[in-house]
Design a protein around this motif. Sequence first.
Motif, short mmCIF file in Angstrom:
data_model
loop_
_atom_site.label_atom_id
_atom_site.label_comp_id
_atom_site.label_asym_id
_atom_site.label_seq_id
_atom_site.Cartn_x
_atom_site.Cartn_y
_atom_site.Cartn_z
N ASN A 158 0.82 -1.20 0.00
CA ASN A 158 0.00 0.00 0.00
C ASN A 158 0.86 1.26 0.00
O ASN A 158 1.90 1.31 0.67
N GLN A 159 0.40 2.27 -0.74
CA GLN A 159 1.11 3.54 -0.81
C GLN A 159 0.13 4.68 -0.55
O GLN A 159 -1.01 4.65 -1.04
N TYR A 160 0.59 5.69 0.21
CA TYR A 160 -0.23 6.85 0.54
C TYR A 160 0.61 8.11 0.31
O TYR A 160 1.79 8.14 0.67
N PHE A 169 -4.41 14.31 -2.33
CA PHE A 169 -4.25 13.07 -1.58
C PHE A 169 -4.47 11.89 -2.51
O PHE A 169 -5.42 11.89 -3.30
N SER A 178 -3.94 7.35 -2.87
CA SER A 178 -3.62 6.07 -2.23
C SER A 178 -3.74 4.97 -3.27
O SER A 178 -4.59 5.04 -4.18
#
Length: 278
Positions: free
Chosen positions: A98-100, A123, A125
């Motif tokens: 996962n990437q944010y 933003f 994700s």
Amino acid sequence: MKTLLVFLSIFTLSLPATAADFAALQKQKKASDFFKNAHKKKRNMMRMLNEKQKKSDMDENELSLQGEFGFLTTSGNTKTSVLKMALDAQHELKSWSNQYAFQALQRSSEVRDEEVENSRIQFSSQFDYKLVNKNNRLFAYAEYDDNEFLRLSDQFTAVFGWRQIAWKKEKSSFGYSLGPGYVTFTRADTEESFYDFIVRGTADYSYQFKNNAKFRHNVSAEMSEDTTKAKSVTSLTAKVFEKLAMKLSFEMILDENVSRNVDRFTTQTSVSLVYQFF
């Protein structure tokens, strides 16, 4: 004399048996050493496998977070201040990657006693589900962008598709993704809302230098019948002290969704400090 001959005969007959026993004893000793060495090698191999498994488990449950901060101010005929803040996190799990990412820009300008302010909040994700081959993945991507610089508000993008890690080595990695999605946005000049189905593709390359410097290049494109958006982000991060680094980044954006009287092609160059929390 007869007794002596009998004794010599018995002694002579016993020599082969003694040699055979000695050879057997040597073989037994060698066999014992062989099994001891084999057992020792097995224990070392098991220890190495356990250490490798522990390292793999740590890599699969690794969470990293870094923060970025940059500030620019000018005075004189034009008073301008630009503030940039960003957060970037990556979470590696056994079945998920996962990437944010979060970015906030604030610009305040004063020209002829008139103050103009613009801001951007973004933003995004991405969730990658690892298949049997961990380099083959299914992904879901979501992004929200409120960009007053391009006079676009409430931009939302959602994409589902296929992601491939072409290679991931100690120093470099390369991956790409492709999938269909949906986008919606509002133009600030007309307050009209638009939505469309798109196809989104990305490519990401990174290289780690020996001196703790990291180069990264990311390209993405969103295409449909009526709109096209492409973005290229190039960055170079160099370690300054322990967890503190300096980052130079250059961003190019081509967006056909912008309002009238706004350039479709824009660039952004920034120098900022990056702190690695963990």
